[in-house]
Motif scaffolding. Structure first.
Motif, short mmCIF file in Angstrom:
data_model
loop_
_atom_site.label_atom_id
_atom_site.label_comp_id
_atom_site.label_asym_id
_atom_site.label_seq_id
_atom_site.Cartn_x
_atom_site.Cartn_y
_atom_site.Cartn_z
N GLU A 243 -37.68 -77.16 -83.04
CA GLU A 243 -38.85 -76.90 -83.24
C GLU A 243 -38.80 -75.26 -83.70
OE1 GLU A 243 -41.42 -77.30 -79.70
OE2 GLU A 243 -40.84 -79.26 -79.29
N ALA A 247 -44.06 -68.69 -85.59
CA ALA A 247 -44.13 -68.32 -87.11
C ALA A 247 -45.76 -68.03 -87.34
CB ALA A 247 -44.15 -69.82 -87.84
N ARG A 251 -47.43 -70.16 -92.60
CA ARG A 251 -46.05 -70.34 -92.70
C ARG A 251 -45.35 -71.28 -92.03
NH1 ARG A 251 -43.92 -65.14 -94.56
NH2 ARG A 251 -45.47 -63.71 -95.32
N GLU A 252 -44.52 -72.01 -92.84
CA GLU A 252 -44.01 -73.14 -92.46
C GLU A 252 -42.43 -73.11 -92.87
OE1 GLU A 252 -43.81 -78.16 -93.15
OE2 GLU A 252 -45.41 -77.01 -94.05
N VAL A 253 -41.73 -73.33 -91.80
CA VAL A 253 -40.16 -73.35 -91.99
C VAL A 253 -39.55 -74.57 -91.64
CG1 VAL A 253 -37.99 -72.25 -91.08
CG2 VAL A 253 -40.03 -71.03 -91.08
N GLN A 254 -38.83 -75.17 -92.38
CA GLN A 254 -38.13 -76.46 -92.22
C GLN A 254 -36.57 -76.25 -91.63
OE1 GLN A 254 -38.24 -79.05 -95.87
NE2 GLN A 254 -40.58 -79.50 -95.15
N TYR A 284 -39.16 -67.73 -85.26
CA TYR A 284 -39.21 -67.23 -86.38
C TYR A 284 -38.90 -65.72 -86.69
CZ TYR A 284 -41.73 -66.18 -90.93
OH TYR A 284 -42.00 -65.79 -92.24
N CYS A 318 -32.33 -73.00 -92.03
CA CYS A 318 -33.63 -72.99 -92.12
C CYS A 318 -34.22 -72.45 -93.49
CB CYS A 318 -34.11 -71.94 -91.03
SG CYS A 318 -33.69 -72.23 -89.29
N GLU A 320 -37.90 -71.74 -95.61
CA GLU A 320 -39.48 -71.41 -95.56
C GLU A 320 -40.20 -72.30 -96.61
OE1 GLU A 320 -42.71 -67.90 -94.64
OE2 GLU A 320 -40.66 -67.43 -95.09
N VAL A 321 -40.81 -72.84 -96.43
CA VAL A 321 -41.80 -73.69 -97.35
C VAL A 321 -42.81 -72.99 -98.03
CG1 VAL A 321 -43.02 -75.85 -97.94
CG2 VAL A 321 -41.04 -75.99 -96.13
#
Length: 322
Positions: A243, A247, A251-254, A284, A318, A320-321
């Motif tokens: 997980e 964040a 903000r979204e991180v894959q 994050y 990681c 960031e999208v």
């Protein structure tokens, strides 16, 4: 028999009689003397005492001697010998640090009943204390160049199958004060011991090890106690999604790979299942501070009884999208 022979015979008998009487008197006096001196008497005994004690920053032996006087009970021979001795030998007494109170810049004293623990060291065996005449004993321990350094006890351990270290290897004390010339002190950053080696370990190990003493250096203690805690373990394995926590909004991180393999070694028997509440996450903040986007995963505080935790892979990519 002539008159001369008779006189000579008479005198010889008289001499033997006098010799027997003299011997009897000497024997009687000896028996009386021995019998009376074998009895127990009270008397005053005095002895000069030099103190030894481990006091941080000061020499281990006092620079002065203090005369200790006490009223004691002992057999007559002992009292006569102690009281008639003119040049009495100085006695070195090892005092516990907790029994000495600081009464001056370099002076420590022992008061009252605290002295009772050292009666045999002061006066020897065979003497019973009635009362101390000298109430306070004061000793001067001169200041000495010193510094405190950690203790490092090297060790190797080979554990039996399904056993492992369950805590940190510890020594008591974990540091020592060293004394000597400044040039010698500056060259020392730790005190070591001979290497300990343990094989087929299936329970906790503890003992005492002597410290290595560098040339020209005095140590506050010459040995330390050690403990190596050991426990039997059971191994648990599981897979958990990785997980992203903390964040900012929007903000979204894959994370790649998105699944982590976890291996826990837990003390046996298990109190509760540590896998039930286990989490793997990327903070994050770690991602934002990373130049490459590679992050080391975090976990919640491990539950009691977890001895070791391994996560594979050790580093995650990681992105960031936007």
């Amino acid at each position: 028999m002539s008159l001369r022979d008779r006189i000579r015979l008479h005198l010889g008998g008289r001499q033997r009689e006098l010799a027997f009487i003299a011997f009897s008197l000497v024997l009687a006096v000896g028996i009386w003397f021995f019998t009376n001196l074998s009895k127990t008497y009270s008397g005053t005994v005095s002895v000069p005492v030099v103190a030894e004690c481990s006091i941080d920053g000061h020499r281990g032996r006092s620079s002065n001697a203090t005369v200790v006087s006490a009223r004691c009970r002992a057999d007559g021979f002992r009292l006569v010998r102690e009281q008639s001795r003119r040049n009495k030998k100085t006695v070195v007494v090892k005092f516990e640090r907790s029994d000495l109170r600081r009464t001056g810049p370099d002076t420590w004293s022992i008061f009252g009943s605290a002295k009772n623990s050292y009666i045999n060291q002061m006066f020897g065996e065979g003497i019973t204390l009635e009362a101390f005449i000298t109430d306070t004993l004061s000793f001067v321990f001169a200041e000495e160049n010193h510094k405190k350094v950690p203790v490092d006890v090297p060790y190797t351990a080979q554990y039996r199958l399904q056993y492992m270290k369950s805590g940190s290897f510890k020594t008591v004390p974990d540091s020592v004060t060293i004394y000597g010339e400044d040039i010698r002190l500056d060259a020392i950053d730790k005190i070591t011991s001979p290497r300990l080696s343990f094989t087929d370990v299936s329970d906790s190990r503890h003992g005492v090890v002597k410290l290595n003493k560098p040339a020209g250096i005095r140590l506050s203690v010459e040995e330390v106690a050690y403990e190596l805690p050991v426990s039997r373990y059971v191994e648990l394995k599981g897979s958990f999604p990785v997980e992203v926590w903390n964040a900012p909004a929007g903000r979204e991180v894959q994370v790649y790979p998105p699944i982590a393999t976890v291996c826990l070694r837990c003390a046996f028997p298990l109190v509760k299942d540590p896998m039930a509440s286990f989490k793997v996450f990327i903070d994050y903040k770690d991602f934002s501070e990373s130049m490459s986007g590679k992050c080391v995963p975090r976990t919640l505080k491990l539950t009691q009884g977890v001895l070791d935790c391994r996560i594979e892979p050790e580093v995650f990519d990681c992105v960031e999208v936007l």
